[in-house]
Design a protein around this motif. Structure first.
Motif: not given
Ligand code: NDP
Length: 334
Positions: A173-190
Motif C-alpha cells: 500500500r503506497v502513500i506518496g508526498s509531493t508539492g502540488s495538486a497536479d502532482k497529487v492527481a498524477y501520482l494517483k494515476t500511477l
C-alpha cells in the motif's frame, strides 16, 4: 560533425539555491580523434539533485566539480565518428559526459544502449540511475513485502515515481508526498493509494495518522525535514527507513534541520539505512530484465519534464529545487 564542444561550466561555488550567474556557457575546441576514441553528439542531458553536492567543496562520495571546467553528468548521444571497433557511426550511447553538446572520449567511457524501441532518454530516468535507485532501495535495502505500507517523499520525481509503481507491483500500500495538486492527481494515476500535498498540509503528523492508522512499515526518504519527523512518529515497531536523499538540505548552507524525534528509532527499533545506488550496480542487469519488458508492455509508466537547449541546463537544474519537474528532469539538445 561538431568541431567545437559547447559546454556549461561552473564559475563559482553557489551559496544557497544556485543562480544562473554561477554558470557559464563556453566553447571548447574538440581534440582530433585518436585510436581507441569516439566522438559523440549528445541529445539528452540528465538533470539530477546530487549535482548540487558536487558544486560545493565539501568532501563527499564523489569529488567536487572543478571551477571553470566542464561539469559532468548522465547523457545520451549518438556516435559521430569512431576509431574503436566496438562503436560505429549512428550508435546510441550513454556516458557521464553531460552538460555539453559534443565530446571526444575513450571508448571505455561509453555504454551502448540496450536494443529496444523505448525512447533513449528513458535510460537517464526510469530505466537509468533513478529507476535503479528506487528498485535497489525497495528490494535490496528495505526488502519491502506485499501487504506493507510504504511512504515515499518526493514521490512525483524520477526516483519517486518508480518507487511508487514498483512498490504497487510488489503488493504494498503506497502513500506518496509531493508539492502540488497536479502532482497529487498524477501520482494517483500511477496507483498511489493516498498522496499528501505537503505544501497544503500544515499538520503532517495528523495527516499520516489519518492515512496510515496501522502505521508505516517502510519510509523511502528523498527529502528530510518535517516529513522525516512525521514519518518517525508513524513507523511501526521494527519499521525501516531507506535514506536515499535529503533534498530539503541541499541548499541549506550548513544549517541542517532535524530530525528532532530520533528517540523513536530506539523506542521502535527502527532500522535506518543509507542508500548509494552505486553500491548496487551489479544488479542493474536484473533491474533492466524486470523493468524493460514492463515499460514495453505499458505496465510501468514514465513522465519527463523536458527543457530545450544546452543554455537551459542551469535553469532546469535550479528548477529541481523548486519542484518544476514531474518525473525525470531532462534537457534535450537539437
Ligand atoms: P526528483 O525528480 O525527485 O526532483 C526533485 C524533487 O524534489 C522536486 O521535483 C520537488 O518535488 C522535490 N523537492 C525539491 N526541494 C524540496 C524541498 N525543499 N522539500 C520537499 N521536496 C522538495 O529528483 P530525483 O528523483 O533525481 O532524486 C530524488 C532524491 O533521491 C534526491 O534527494 C536525490 O538526491 C536522491 N537520490 C539519491 C541517490 C542515491 O544513490 N542515494 C540516487 C539518485 C537520487 P515536489 O513537487 O514534491 O516538491
Amino acid at each position: 560533425m561538431n568541431a567545437i564542444s559547447h559546454q556549461i561550466q561552473l564559475l563559482r561555488r553557489p551559496t544557497g539555491l544556485p543562480t544562473l550567474e554561477d554558470f557559464a556557457l563556453r566553447d571548447v575546441p574538440l581534440p582530433a580523434l585518436q585510436e581507441g576514441e569516439v566522438q559523440v553528439a549528445n541529445q539528452w542531458l540528465s538533470v539530477d539533485p546530487y549535482m548540487r553536492g558536487r558544486m560545493s567543496e565539501a568532501k563527499s562520495y564523489v569529488p567536487p566539480f572543478p571551477l571553470n571546467g566542464p561539469l559532468d553528468g548522465g547523457a545520451i548521444g549518438t556516435v559521430q565518428a569512431s576509431r574503436h571497433p566496438d562503436f560505429k557511426v549512428g550508435d546510441k550511447v550513454s556516458s557521464m559526459l553531460g552538460w555539453r553538446d559534443a565530446f571526444v572520449a575513450n571508448a571505455a567511457q561509453l555504454t551502448r544502449l540496450p536494443d529496444t524501441t523505448l525512447p533513449p532518454q528513458r535510460f537517464l530516468g526510469a530505466l537509468g540511475m533513478p529507476g535503479m535507485t528506487a528498485w535497489a532501495g525497495l528490494h535490496k535495502v528495505a526488502h519491502l513485502k506485499a501487504g506493507e505500507t510504504l511512504l515515499v517523499s518526493a514521490a512525483s520525481g524520477a526516483v519517486g515515481t518508480m518507487a511508487v509503481q514498483l512498490a504497487k507491483q510488489a503488493g504494498a500500500r503506497v502513500i506518496g508526498s509531493t508539492g502540488s495538486a497536479d502532482k497529487v492527481a498524477y501520482l494517483k494515476t500511477l496507483g498511489a493509494d493516498a498522496v499528501i500535498n505537503y505544501r497544503e498540509t500544515p499538520d503532517l503528523d495528523a495527516e499520516l495518522a489519518r492515512l496510515a492508522p496501522e502505521g508505516i512499515h517502510v519510509y523511502f526518504e528523498n527529502v528530510g525535514g518535517a516529513m522525516l519527523d512525521a514519518a518517525l512518529n508513524h513507523l511501526v515497531v521494527h519499521g525501516r527507513i531507506v535514506l536515499c536523499g535529503l533534498i530539503e538540505q541541499y541548499n541549506s548552507n550548513g544549517q541542517a534541520s532535524g530530525p528532532r524525534n530520533l528517540s523513536q528509532v530506539i523506542r521502535k527499533r527502527i532500522l535506518m539505512q543509507g542508500l548509494l545506488v552505486s553500491d548496487h550496480w551489479q544488479h542493474y542487469g536484473a533491474f533492466l530484465a524486470e523493468a524493460m519488458p514492463a515499460f514495453e508492455a505499458g505496465t510501468l509508466q514514465a513522465e519527463e519534464t523536458v527543457s530545450e537547449g544546452l543554455a537551459s541546463m542551469p535553469q532546469a537544474f535550479i528548477g529541481l529545487f523548486q519542484g518544476r519537474n514531474t518525473g525525470k528532469m531532462l534537457v534535450r539538445l537539437p
